[in-house]
Write an enzyme that holds these catalytic residues in place. Structure first.
Site, mmCIF file in Angstrom:
data_model
loop_
_atom_site.group_PDB
_atom_site.id
_atom_site.type_symbol
_atom_site.label_atom_id
_atom_site.label_comp_id
_atom_site.label_asym_id
_atom_site.label_seq_id
_atom_site.Cartn_x
_atom_site.Cartn_y
_atom_site.Cartn_z
ATOM 1 N N HIS A 275 26.380 -90.095 -19.335
ATOM 2 C CA HIS A 275 27.561 -90.838 -18.878
ATOM 3 C C HIS A 275 28.770 -90.383 -19.667
ATOM 4 O O HIS A 275 28.656 -90.050 -20.844
ATOM 5 C CB HIS A 275 27.345 -92.350 -19.074
ATOM 6 C CG HIS A 275 28.268 -93.172 -18.243
ATOM 7 N ND1 HIS A 275 29.541 -93.501 -18.656
ATOM 8 C CD2 HIS A 275 28.116 -93.691 -17.004
ATOM 9 C CE1 HIS A 275 30.115 -94.208 -17.704
ATOM 10 N NE2 HIS A 275 29.286 -94.342 -16.687
ATOM 11 N N ASP A 326 22.694 -95.389 -12.154
ATOM 12 C CA ASP A 326 22.074 -94.874 -10.935
ATOM 13 C C ASP A 326 20.573 -94.667 -11.063
ATOM 14 O O ASP A 326 19.882 -94.540 -10.062
ATOM 15 C CB ASP A 326 22.735 -93.542 -10.540
ATOM 16 C CG ASP A 326 24.152 -93.775 -10.072
ATOM 17 O OD1 ASP A 326 24.339 -94.619 -9.192
ATOM 18 O OD2 ASP A 326 25.076 -93.137 -10.614
HETATM 19 N N1 COA Z 1 20.831 -83.985 -17.793
HETATM 20 C C1 COA Z 1 20.780 -83.011 -18.736
HETATM 21 N N2 COA Z 1 21.759 -82.800 -19.638
HETATM 22 C C2 COA Z 1 22.824 -83.617 -19.569
HETATM 23 C C3 COA Z 1 22.940 -84.640 -18.630
HETATM 24 C C4 COA Z 1 21.890 -84.801 -17.716
HETATM 25 N N3 COA Z 1 21.951 -85.753 -16.776
HETATM 26 N N4 COA Z 1 24.098 -85.279 -18.805
HETATM 27 C C5 COA Z 1 24.717 -84.675 -19.824
HETATM 28 N N5 COA Z 1 23.938 -83.673 -20.291
HETATM 29 C C6 COA Z 1 24.277 -82.756 -21.385
HETATM 30 C C7 COA Z 1 25.234 -81.698 -20.862
HETATM 31 O O1 COA Z 1 24.545 -80.590 -20.343
HETATM 32 C C8 COA Z 1 26.037 -81.385 -22.093
HETATM 33 O O2 COA Z 1 25.261 -80.528 -22.868
HETATM 34 P P1 COA Z 1 25.946 -79.437 -23.851
HETATM 35 O O3 COA Z 1 26.667 -80.246 -24.902
HETATM 36 O O4 COA Z 1 24.769 -78.687 -24.396
HETATM 37 O O5 COA Z 1 26.852 -78.601 -23.007
HETATM 38 C C9 COA Z 1 26.133 -82.732 -22.812
HETATM 39 O O6 COA Z 1 24.990 -83.494 -22.364
HETATM 40 C C10 COA Z 1 27.395 -83.496 -22.467
HETATM 41 O O7 COA Z 1 27.444 -83.644 -21.055
HETATM 42 P P2 COA Z 1 28.730 -83.514 -20.158
HETATM 43 O O8 COA Z 1 28.327 -83.159 -18.763
HETATM 44 O O9 COA Z 1 29.751 -82.648 -20.826
HETATM 45 O O10 COA Z 1 29.240 -84.996 -20.200
HETATM 46 P P3 COA Z 1 30.299 -85.592 -19.232
HETATM 47 O O11 COA Z 1 30.803 -86.787 -19.906
HETATM 48 O O12 COA Z 1 31.285 -84.594 -18.761
HETATM 49 O O13 COA Z 1 29.399 -85.913 -17.944
HETATM 50 C C11 COA Z 1 28.077 -86.885 -16.340
HETATM 51 C C12 COA Z 1 28.900 -87.126 -17.610
HETATM 52 C C13 COA Z 1 27.745 -88.257 -15.745
HETATM 53 C C14 COA Z 1 28.877 -86.066 -15.313
HETATM 54 C C15 COA Z 1 26.794 -86.113 -16.708
HETATM 55 O O14 COA Z 1 26.083 -86.849 -17.656
HETATM 56 C C16 COA Z 1 25.939 -85.822 -15.489
HETATM 57 O O15 COA Z 1 26.176 -84.835 -14.788
HETATM 58 N N6 COA Z 1 24.910 -86.684 -15.206
HETATM 59 C C17 COA Z 1 24.084 -86.509 -14.041
HETATM 60 C C18 COA Z 1 24.761 -87.111 -12.820
HETATM 61 C C19 COA Z 1 24.792 -88.607 -12.839
HETATM 62 O O16 COA Z 1 23.801 -89.271 -13.109
HETATM 63 N N7 COA Z 1 25.963 -89.163 -12.504
HETATM 64 C C20 COA Z 1 26.170 -90.594 -12.418
HETATM 65 C C21 COA Z 1 27.055 -91.067 -13.519
HETATM 66 S S1 COA Z 1 27.144 -92.837 -13.550
#
Ligand code: COA
Length: 390
Positions: A275, A326
């Site tokens: 998140h 979710d």
């Molecule tokens: N699975 C695997 N790794 C994950 C992850 C996941 N669901 N969510 C975050 N990470 C990892 C990223 O790969 C990143 O790794 P790194 O530091 O090695 O590059 C780190 O955790 C930080 O993630 P990041 O995507 O930069 O965080 P964010 O704040 O931009 O993204 C989300 C948040 C929600 C977009 C992201 O967690 C995600 O894509 N989740 C899956 C989709 C989802 O469930 N969305 C609903 C949100 S309520």
């Protein structure tokens, strides 16, 4: 222009540019009285009330009123408000015809985004941007979205839409219009809690979208149509559908570790985890976990809940990433019999209350939301006549 900016120009200084922040992470773009998301403390409050209290005690109708008007309704206010919601559940016949005219494989979020936009043709107050008219339109849209979802589902399954039942609560009526049966009490409680939990959540992508559109003085239907579009993607509302598809793909609890190991090795994101704000526990997940477990036992399909628990522990072997809202809503909605591609529309059914409250707050704020971009392209190019272009 201020005298300060004249003097810096005279001295030949460039005004300092604000720093670029990728994804607007950590930027506070709006002041709101509607909800607060505190990542470090893992808390969510609506209008000052902790979400845990609301999830256990409030009806969705209570929460819609709370978000729109800023306080919980008293008995008389709730009765009047409920009557208005019930009276507005109908949708025009032309919208049902629009659904019939859509290609049969239209993705539900696309069908519903289009239908919300089309509802504006028939709303007598569509261009009235006053707060009072926007509140009335918000009540209509909150009431109409479940009817749209159920009508679309029935039509694409070659069934006749079912009229809303005025004696049923908001949550019960959704399930009734989908299945044609008055739902079990636990099903209604679970869906009500889901609607309460998802009704608002700070400056998430779809709410921000709704506010950007409202900030230009566009109408509520335009703002909600845009919010629906933003919710569709799997990094936002679409994650619940993607989570359920993942559980079905894994298929068996014994294959969870193997699946998670492969996903991490291939740097694939696990849907329903992580998140932007909550880096530990998403407080909503606890309640959804409870309902997923309860409904899984009730419908005698505990395997998806059990697999979900295993996914959670399996991920924690490798990295500290926690389930978001979710993750457990996926198995819970599946147990309710909601088709997987209607999971995101069900999310919208709840969040439409928050979107509407934010549009109203944005109108009151009356400030255009218009950030800047940092140009990183070339600056030394020239116009080339068509004949000379390669
Ligand atoms: N699975 C695997 N790794 C994950 C992850 C996941 N669901 N969510 C975050 N990470 C990892 C990223 O790969 C990143 O790794 P790194 O530091 O090695 O590059 C780190 O955790 C930080 O993630 P990041 O995507 O930069 O965080 P964010 O704040 O931009 O993204 C989300 C948040 C929600 C977009 C992201 O967690 C995600 O894509 N989740 C899956 C989709 C989802 O469930 N969305 C609903 C949100 S309520």
């Amino acid at each position: 222009m201020t005298s300060g900016s004249i003097s810096s120009k005279e001295e030949g200084q460039q005004p300092s540019k604000p720093p670029f922040v990728k994804g607007l992470a950590g930027i506070v773009a709006v002041q709101t009285e509607i909800s607060s998301v505190d990542g470090p403390r893992s808390t969510l409050i609506y209008r000052g009330i902790n979400m845990h209290e609301l999830a256990e005690r409030a009806s969705y109708e209570d929460v819609v009123f709370l978000l729109l008007y800023g306080h919980l309704p008293n008995e008389q206010e709730l009765a009047n408000f409920n009557a208005r919601l019930v009276a507005n559940r109908w949708i025009p016949a032309q919208i049902v015809d629009l659904f019939r005219a859509m290609p049969p494989d239209t993705v539900p979020m696309v069908a519903l985004r289009t239908a919300i936009s089309a509802l504006s043709f028939y709303d007598p107050e569509v261009e009235d941007l006053s707060i009072a008219a926007t509140e009335r339109k918000a009540i209509r849209l909150v009431a109409q979205l479940p009817t749209l979802i159920a009508a679309y589902q029935r039509i694409r399954s070659q069934q006749e839409p079912i009229h809303p039942d005025q004696h049923l609560s908001h949550a019960a009526n959704v399930l009734y219009m989908l299945n044609g049966q008055v739902p079990d009490d636990d099903f209604v409680l679970a869906l009500n809690a889901y609607f309460v939990l998802l009704a608002d959540h700070g400056m998430n992508a779809s709410t921000f979208t709704a506010r950007v559109v409202a900030s230009t003085n566009a109408d509520l239907h335009s703002s909600i149509t845009a919010a629906m579009a933003a919710l569709k993607g799997n990094l936002h509302g679409g994650a619940n559908e993607a989570t359920m598809r993942m559980l079905l793909e894994i298929g068996d609890i014994t294959r969870v570790d193997e699946y998670i190991d492969a996903a991490f090795a291939e740097k694939r994101k696990i849907m329903g985890f992580g998140h932007r704000i909550y880096k530990h526990n998403d407080p909503r997940a606890t309640h959804l976990n409870f309902w997923a477990e309860k409904l899984g036992r009730k419908v005698n399909m505990p395997q998806y809940y059990e697999m979900s628990l295993r996914v959670e522990t399996s991920i924690l072997r490798l990295r500290e990433i926690y389930p978001n809202v979710d993750f457990y809503s996926a198995s819970m909605l599946y147990y309710l019999g909601v088709p997987i591609d209607l999971f995101t529309p069900m999310f919208a059914c709840s969040r439409i209350a928050g979107w509407s409250a934010h549009v109203i707050e944005q109108y009151k704020d009356a400030t255009l939301i218009r950030p800047q971009s940092e140009y990183v392209g070339p600056t030394d190019q020239h116009f080339v006549s068509l004949a000379l272009r390669h």
